[in-house]
Motif scaffolding. Structure first.
Motif, PDB file in Angstrom:
ATOM      1  N   PRO A 193      -0.961   8.479 -15.571  1.00 26.28           N
ATOM      2  CA  PRO A 193      -1.180   7.807 -15.003  1.00 26.28           C
ATOM      3  C   PRO A 193      -1.400   7.312 -13.547  1.00 26.28           C
ATOM      4  O   PRO A 193      -0.003   6.314 -13.620  1.00 26.28           O
ATOM      5  N   SER A 194      -2.129   7.076 -12.612  1.00 17.74           N
ATOM      6  CA  SER A 194      -2.005   5.706 -11.781  1.00 17.74           C
ATOM      7  C   SER A 194      -1.487   4.376 -12.171  1.00 17.74           C
ATOM      8  O   SER A 194      -2.084   4.551 -12.566  1.00 17.74           O
ATOM      9  N   LEU A 195      -1.182   3.956 -11.051  1.00 19.87           N
ATOM     10  CA  LEU A 195      -1.302   1.972 -11.468  1.00 19.87           C
ATOM     11  C   LEU A 195      -2.121   1.625 -10.562  1.00 19.87           C
ATOM     12  O   LEU A 195      -3.051   1.894  -9.897  1.00 19.87           O
ATOM     13  N   ASP A 196      -2.992   0.525 -11.695  1.00 20.55           N
ATOM     14  CA  ASP A 196      -3.992   0.175 -11.775  1.00 20.55           C
ATOM     15  C   ASP A 196      -4.146  -1.858 -10.731  1.00 20.55           C
ATOM     16  O   ASP A 196      -3.571  -1.842 -11.839  1.00 20.55           O
ATOM     17  N   ARG A 197      -3.773  -1.094  -9.491  1.00 17.77           N
ATOM     18  CA  ARG A 197      -3.483  -2.776  -8.399  1.00 17.77           C
ATOM     19  C   ARG A 197      -4.611  -3.896  -9.140  1.00 17.77           C
ATOM     20  O   ARG A 197      -5.417  -3.726  -9.136  1.00 17.77           O
ATOM     21  N   ARG A 198      -4.037  -5.099  -9.650  1.00 18.22           N
ATOM     22  CA  ARG A 198      -4.685  -6.220 -10.257  1.00 18.22           C
ATOM     23  C   ARG A 198      -5.382  -6.439  -8.626  1.00 18.22           C
ATOM     24  O   ARG A 198      -5.305  -6.195  -7.906  1.00 18.22           O
ATOM     25  N   ALA A 199      -7.114  -6.665  -9.328  1.00 20.44           N
ATOM     26  CA  ALA A 199      -7.714  -6.862  -7.764  1.00 20.44           C
ATOM     27  C   ALA A 199      -6.928  -8.936  -7.522  1.00 20.44           C
ATOM     28  O   ALA A 199      -6.884  -9.779  -8.000  1.00 20.44           O
ATOM     29  N   ASP A 251       1.120  -0.641   0.144  1.00 18.20           N
ATOM     30  CA  ASP A 251      -0.029   0.093   0.074  1.00 18.20           C
ATOM     31  C   ASP A 251       0.974   1.276   0.017  1.00 18.20           C
ATOM     32  O   ASP A 251       0.804   2.087  -0.888  1.00 18.20           O
ATOM     33  N   ASN A 302       2.361   6.445  -7.620  1.00 19.42           N
ATOM     34  CA  ASN A 302       1.283   7.292  -7.738  1.00 19.42           C
ATOM     35  C   ASN A 302       1.106   8.360  -7.375  1.00 19.42           C
ATOM     36  O   ASN A 302       1.227   9.510  -8.361  1.00 19.42           O
ATOM     37  N   GLU A 310       3.205   1.704  -3.297  1.00 17.29           N
ATOM     38  CA  GLU A 310       2.252   2.310  -4.637  1.00 17.29           C
ATOM     39  C   GLU A 310       1.685   3.433  -4.444  1.00 17.29           C
ATOM     40  O   GLU A 310       1.583   4.466  -5.467  1.00 17.29           O
TER      41      GLU A 310
END
Length: 475
Positions: A47-53, A31, A38, A34
């Motif tokens: 663009p910010s990171l898009d953490r995988r679900a 967290d 970001n 990240e």
């Protein structure tokens, strides 16, 4: 407030204050990193990171047990925390951290209570959890709000258990117990026996091999049973704490044909209580410290040890005298490695993997010691020791390295090591002959452990996380 120092780039070791403080407001290592990335991307208009679900499928519970009351308890804390953090990044496991404190309480640790530097500090925070949370919680909401983070949904507290409750919980949850303990009942077969009786899976060797390898005298006997001219055991004299220092030294110098001796506990881990002796007076001082249960020998009490020496602490009954093996001098000066041949022998360590009775030895590592004996810190703590994996061919030729690996597999097999282990050896570089110092059934898994170095030196390389998965899946 007066600021004494401003550090724009903080230290990021696994239990650094940055991660500790972030955990207090509900941010894991991932967290926090990240968030930092970001914010940087936002500053540059990216663009910010898009953490995988997160995967929704059921994960196997892993109970990581660390700490204890041995002289190696702080190394155990580094090992356990490192294993726990690495397994958190896997898709198939759900690890939970547990601390065994010096009063034999097992604490189930929430994330923010699992990042302290010592067993004592972690135990104290667990005991005072309610008071600490009362102080911190009023600030958490404000800090998260300023960081534009959502409110914390729940605050978890450390849960105290006794060992029987811990084992029962592991059994009920069908958990795999990952032993991060070093020395004592966590490595000598006692805890392994308890787990076996309850059919709880765990890493490392079973109870019989664990008990054997913890006893350096019995280990030497087993090695001798190979009757191999290329695999030797350390010459030893076993004695009791109550024996006379004068007569012991006289017998040892005559039997070993040298007055350069080494003393160590017969049943303890790693470098604990290992001292090079200069005189009968030093042996007497050593035995006196042990009889009093001292945890540390003062610096310069022994002529060959300028720094304090970690001692067993708990009273030991049996000890060993061995001849001191003079090894070749290998040292680093700035960026250059220097080698001076003295006896033709070098001290090395080598990891071994086992699966279904098949053994595989990694490339050995040559560890450069600052003094005559490797300290616990040099072996396992980042930034304190230099490991060369594999040793340069100018020191250990490739064909001799292969012979060392073959000999290591034979030793691991005769000792009954399962899953993995680490052997500390003296190696005669010209012949590949080995002399076994000791066998470790639960070698350290700290971030800088040599076991990871050796795994990464394999072809193809074995990543640290892959290695941990092997240790869990191999039983």
């Amino acid at each position: 407030i007066r600021f004494s120092d401003l550090t724009p780039i903080s230290g990021m070791e696994q239990n650094s204050f940055l991660f500790q403080q972030a955990a207090r407001i509900g941010l894991s290592h991932t967290d926090l990193l990240e968030y930092i990335i970001n914010q940087t991307l936002l500053r540059y208009g990216k663009p910010s990171l898009d953490r995988r679900a997160q995967s929704k499928h059921m994960k196997k519970p892993i109970y990581v047990l660390m700490g204890g009351d041995t002289s190696e308890r702080q190394v155990s804390l580094l090992s356990g925390t490192n294993v726990w953090l690495k397994l958190l990044q896997t898709s198939q496991y759900q690890p939970t951290a547990f601390l065994l404190d010096q009063q034999e309480t097992v604490w189930q640790l929430p994330y923010d209570f699992a990042l302290h530097h010592t067993v004592e500090e972690m135990s104290e925070h667990c005991q005072k959890a309610s008071e600490l949370v009362q102080v911190i919680d009023p600030m958490v909401s404000e800090i998260r709000n300023r960081l534009e983070l959502p409110p914390l949904s729940k605050r978890n507290f450390p849960l105290p258990l006794n060992m029987e409750d811990f084992l029962q919980q592991a059994q009920e949850h069908k958990a795999f117990v990952f032993l991060g303990l070093h020395g004592g009942f966590g490595e000598d077969g006692t805890l392994q026996k308890c787990l076996e009786e309850r059919h709880i899976p765990f890493n490392g060797s079973k109870s019989i091999a664990s008990q054997l390898c913890m006893d350096k005298h019995e280990t030497a006997k087993k090695v001798l049973s190979l009757h191999s001219p290329s695999i030797l055991a350390m010459p030893q004299i076993a004695f009791r704490l109550s024996d006379s220092a004068a007569s012991l030294r006289e017998i040892a110098t005559a039997q070993f044909d040298t007055d350069q001796l080494l003393v160590k506990p017969q049943k303890d881990g790693c470098s604990t209580g290992v001292v090079r002796l200069h005189s009968e007076k030093e042996l007497a001082a050593y035995l006196d410290l042990c009889s009093k249960g001292q945890t540390q020998a003062p610096a310069q009490l022994f002529a060959h040890h300028g720094n304090p020496v970690e001692m067993p602490g708990k009273e030991q009954t049996y000890f060993l005298l061995e001849p001191f093996i003079e090894t070749d001098r290998v040292y680093a000066l700035q960026t250059e490695l220097h080698y001076e041949k003295i006896s033709g022998w070098c001290e090395m360590t080598i990891g071994v993997l086992e699966k279904k009775g098949s053994y595989r030895a990694f490339n050995p590592s040559l560890t450069l010691a600052l003094n005559h004996i490797l300290s616990v810190e040099e072996k396992f703590q980042g930034g304190t020791g230099i490991n060369i994996t594999p040793p340069p061919e100018s020191i250990l030729p490739a064909d001799m390295r292969k012979r060392v690996q073959e000999n290591a597999c034979k030793v691991a097999k005769v000792l009954g090591i399962e899953g993995y282990g680490r052997l500390d050896l003296f190696v005669e570089c010209a012949t590949g002959k080995v002399r076994v110092i000791e066998a470790n059934t639960l070698p350290a898994l700290t971030p800088s452990t040599v076991l990871y170095h050796q795994a990464l030196a394999e072809t193809p390389a074995i990543e640290p996380q892959q290695l941990l998965i092997h240790l869990i899946e191999s039983p």
